[in-house]
Design a protein around this motif. Structure first.
Motif, mmCIF file in Angstrom:
data_model
loop_
_atom_site.group_PDB
_atom_site.id
_atom_site.type_symbol
_atom_site.label_atom_id
_atom_site.label_comp_id
_atom_site.label_asym_id
_atom_site.label_seq_id
_atom_site.Cartn_x
_atom_site.Cartn_y
_atom_site.Cartn_z
ATOM 1 N N PRO A 178 0.806 -1.000 -0.092
ATOM 2 C CA PRO A 178 0.258 -0.173 0.034
ATOM 3 C C PRO A 178 0.913 1.357 -0.219
ATOM 4 O O PRO A 178 1.834 1.496 0.716
ATOM 5 C CB PRO A 178 -0.817 -0.145 1.149
ATOM 6 C CG PRO A 178 -0.882 -1.671 1.711
ATOM 7 C CD PRO A 178 0.650 -2.105 1.119
ATOM 8 N N GLY A 179 0.690 2.138 -0.811
ATOM 9 C CA GLY A 179 1.128 3.497 -0.936
ATOM 10 C C GLY A 179 2.358 3.430 -2.150
ATOM 11 O O GLY A 179 2.791 4.485 -2.392
ATOM 12 N N PHE A 180 2.615 2.251 -2.799
ATOM 13 C CA PHE A 180 3.401 2.280 -3.734
ATOM 14 C C PHE A 180 3.208 3.263 -4.747
ATOM 15 O O PHE A 180 4.023 3.878 -5.496
ATOM 16 C CB PHE A 180 3.582 0.772 -4.208
ATOM 17 C CG PHE A 180 4.505 0.644 -5.445
ATOM 18 C CD1 PHE A 180 5.848 0.378 -5.014
ATOM 19 C CD2 PHE A 180 4.374 0.451 -6.864
ATOM 20 C CE1 PHE A 180 6.907 0.060 -5.845
ATOM 21 C CE2 PHE A 180 5.336 0.442 -7.557
ATOM 22 C CZ PHE A 180 6.596 0.011 -7.216
ATOM 23 N N ASP A 181 1.910 3.577 -5.193
ATOM 24 C CA ASP A 181 1.616 4.585 -6.075
ATOM 25 C C ASP A 181 2.193 6.010 -5.672
ATOM 26 O O ASP A 181 1.968 6.667 -6.686
ATOM 27 C CB ASP A 181 0.001 4.656 -6.127
ATOM 28 C CG ASP A 181 -0.879 5.016 -4.773
ATOM 29 O OD1 ASP A 181 -0.211 4.708 -3.655
ATOM 30 O OD2 ASP A 181 -1.669 5.763 -4.923
ATOM 31 N N LYS A 182 2.637 6.239 -4.609
ATOM 32 C CA LYS A 182 3.058 7.448 -4.419
ATOM 33 C C LYS A 182 4.356 7.771 -5.444
ATOM 34 O O LYS A 182 4.504 8.894 -5.505
ATOM 35 C CB LYS A 182 3.444 7.673 -2.956
ATOM 36 C CG LYS A 182 2.168 7.736 -2.131
ATOM 37 C CD LYS A 182 2.685 7.942 -0.553
ATOM 38 C CE LYS A 182 1.539 7.890 0.430
ATOM 39 N NZ LYS A 182 0.253 8.315 -0.078
ATOM 40 N N PHE A 183 5.108 6.659 -5.899
ATOM 41 C CA PHE A 183 6.093 6.763 -6.636
ATOM 42 C C PHE A 183 5.609 7.663 -8.062
ATOM 43 O O PHE A 183 6.447 8.462 -8.639
ATOM 44 C CB PHE A 183 6.649 5.514 -7.179
ATOM 45 C CG PHE A 183 7.425 4.646 -6.401
ATOM 46 C CD1 PHE A 183 8.812 5.347 -5.925
ATOM 47 C CD2 PHE A 183 7.183 3.909 -5.724
ATOM 48 C CE1 PHE A 183 9.653 4.762 -4.854
ATOM 49 C CE2 PHE A 183 8.118 3.107 -4.452
ATOM 50 C CZ PHE A 183 9.399 3.554 -4.516
ATOM 51 N N SER A 184 4.675 7.455 -8.559
ATOM 52 C CA SER A 184 4.083 8.355 -9.483
ATOM 53 C C SER A 184 3.843 9.947 -8.997
ATOM 54 O O SER A 184 4.127 10.591 -9.839
ATOM 55 C CB SER A 184 3.003 7.829 -10.245
ATOM 56 O OG SER A 184 1.589 7.845 -9.246
ATOM 57 N N ALA A 185 3.555 9.968 -7.878
ATOM 58 C CA ALA A 185 3.077 11.181 -7.551
ATOM 59 C C ALA A 185 4.671 11.984 -7.404
ATOM 60 O O ALA A 185 4.915 13.243 -7.832
ATOM 61 C CB ALA A 185 2.632 11.406 -6.159
ATOM 62 N N VAL A 186 5.748 11.264 -6.984
ATOM 63 C CA VAL A 186 6.953 11.888 -6.658
ATOM 64 C C VAL A 186 7.591 12.201 -8.036
ATOM 65 O O VAL A 186 8.146 13.257 -8.379
ATOM 66 C CB VAL A 186 7.873 10.828 -6.190
ATOM 67 C CG1 VAL A 186 9.345 11.213 -6.170
ATOM 68 C CG2 VAL A 186 7.514 10.862 -4.449
ATOM 69 N N GLN A 187 7.296 11.406 -8.900
ATOM 70 C CA GLN A 187 7.821 11.400 -10.518
ATOM 71 C C GLN A 187 7.104 12.614 -11.103
ATOM 72 O O GLN A 187 7.871 13.620 -11.790
ATOM 73 C CB GLN A 187 7.442 10.355 -11.598
ATOM 74 C CG GLN A 187 8.241 10.429 -12.652
ATOM 75 C CD GLN A 187 9.837 10.556 -12.509
ATOM 76 O OE1 GLN A 187 10.318 9.613 -11.786
ATOM 77 N NE2 GLN A 187 10.288 11.623 -13.521
ATOM 78 N N GLY A 188 5.900 12.821 -10.911
ATOM 79 C CA GLY A 188 5.486 14.116 -11.231
ATOM 80 C C GLY A 188 5.935 15.319 -10.806
ATOM 81 O O GLY A 188 5.868 16.506 -11.608
ATOM 82 N N ILE A 189 6.235 15.353 -9.448
ATOM 83 C CA ILE A 189 6.761 16.521 -8.755
ATOM 84 C C ILE A 189 8.509 16.658 -9.207
ATOM 85 O O ILE A 189 8.595 17.841 -9.753
ATOM 86 C CB ILE A 189 6.873 16.336 -7.396
ATOM 87 C CG1 ILE A 189 5.253 16.258 -6.890
ATOM 88 C CG2 ILE A 189 7.805 17.681 -6.727
ATOM 89 C CD1 ILE A 189 5.159 15.993 -5.163
ATOM 90 N N LEU A 190 8.938 15.745 -9.677
ATOM 91 C CA LEU A 190 10.378 15.720 -10.207
ATOM 92 C C LEU A 190 10.327 16.066 -11.521
ATOM 93 O O LEU A 190 11.268 17.245 -11.995
ATOM 94 C CB LEU A 190 11.114 14.309 -10.151
ATOM 95 C CG LEU A 190 11.255 13.912 -8.573
ATOM 96 C CD1 LEU A 190 11.877 12.404 -8.769
ATOM 97 C CD2 LEU A 190 12.237 14.935 -7.755
ATOM 98 N N ASP A 191 9.386 15.854 -12.438
ATOM 99 C CA ASP A 191 9.245 16.555 -13.697
ATOM 100 C C ASP A 191 8.945 17.871 -13.711
ATOM 101 O O ASP A 191 9.521 18.572 -14.318
ATOM 102 C CB ASP A 191 8.095 15.504 -14.423
ATOM 103 C CG ASP A 191 8.489 14.312 -14.884
ATOM 104 O OD1 ASP A 191 9.632 13.745 -14.751
ATOM 105 O OD2 ASP A 191 7.614 13.466 -15.039
ATOM 106 N N ARG A 192 8.070 18.168 -12.695
ATOM 107 C CA ARG A 192 7.764 19.544 -12.758
ATOM 108 C C ARG A 192 9.005 20.392 -12.154
ATOM 109 O O ARG A 192 9.357 21.567 -12.547
ATOM 110 C CB ARG A 192 6.705 19.852 -11.643
ATOM 111 C CG ARG A 192 6.311 21.406 -11.249
ATOM 112 C CD ARG A 192 5.874 22.146 -12.298
ATOM 113 N NE ARG A 192 5.500 23.506 -12.025
ATOM 114 C CZ ARG A 192 5.831 24.586 -12.625
ATOM 115 N NH1 ARG A 192 6.040 24.524 -14.027
ATOM 116 N NH2 ARG A 192 5.457 25.939 -12.292
#
Length: 113
Positions: free
Chosen positions: A20-34
């Motif tokens: 659970p919470g593994f999906d946070k990696f995509s949130a991190v990637q979005g912020i890093l892209d920004r």
């Protein structure tokens, strides 16, 4: 085929996440892209030395700083969720405990797959 930095294909369905919470990696990637885009704009504004661009950099650097804090918070949440997953896997099967070697981690990785 050039690497665009995007994952190859659609994300995994929620039920197939390793923990659970593994999906946070995509949130991190979005912020890093920004952040990548912010740094490019900051660099461009700095190189131009126009007063408007330099003033805008103040706003951009604040956003960058806030994003770094968010990434740190997300990684902290990911770390906690991962450790909770490892702990629960070890409590279910005490044979998986890591006694200084990597055997315990291999079991957790197989269970997550």
């Amino acid at each position: 085929m050039p690497d665009t930095g995007s994952p190859p294909g659609p994300p995994e369905p929620a039920g197939t996440q390793p923990w659970p919470g593994f999906d946070k990696f995509s949130a991190v990637q979005g912020i890093l892209d920004r952040n990548h885009a912010l740094i490019a704009e900051i660099d461009q504004n700095h190189a131009s030395r126009y007063p408007e661009g330099l003033q805008r950099n103040v706003v951009l650097i604040r956003e960058l700083n806030e994003n770094l804090t968010k990434v740190g918070d997300l990684y902290e949440e990911l770390s906690g969720a991962f450790m909770q997953r490892v702990s629960s896997a070890q409590s279910v099967n005490p044979e998986n405990r890591n006694n200084g070697d990597e055997a315990g981690w291999e079991t957790v990785e197989r269970e997550a797959a």
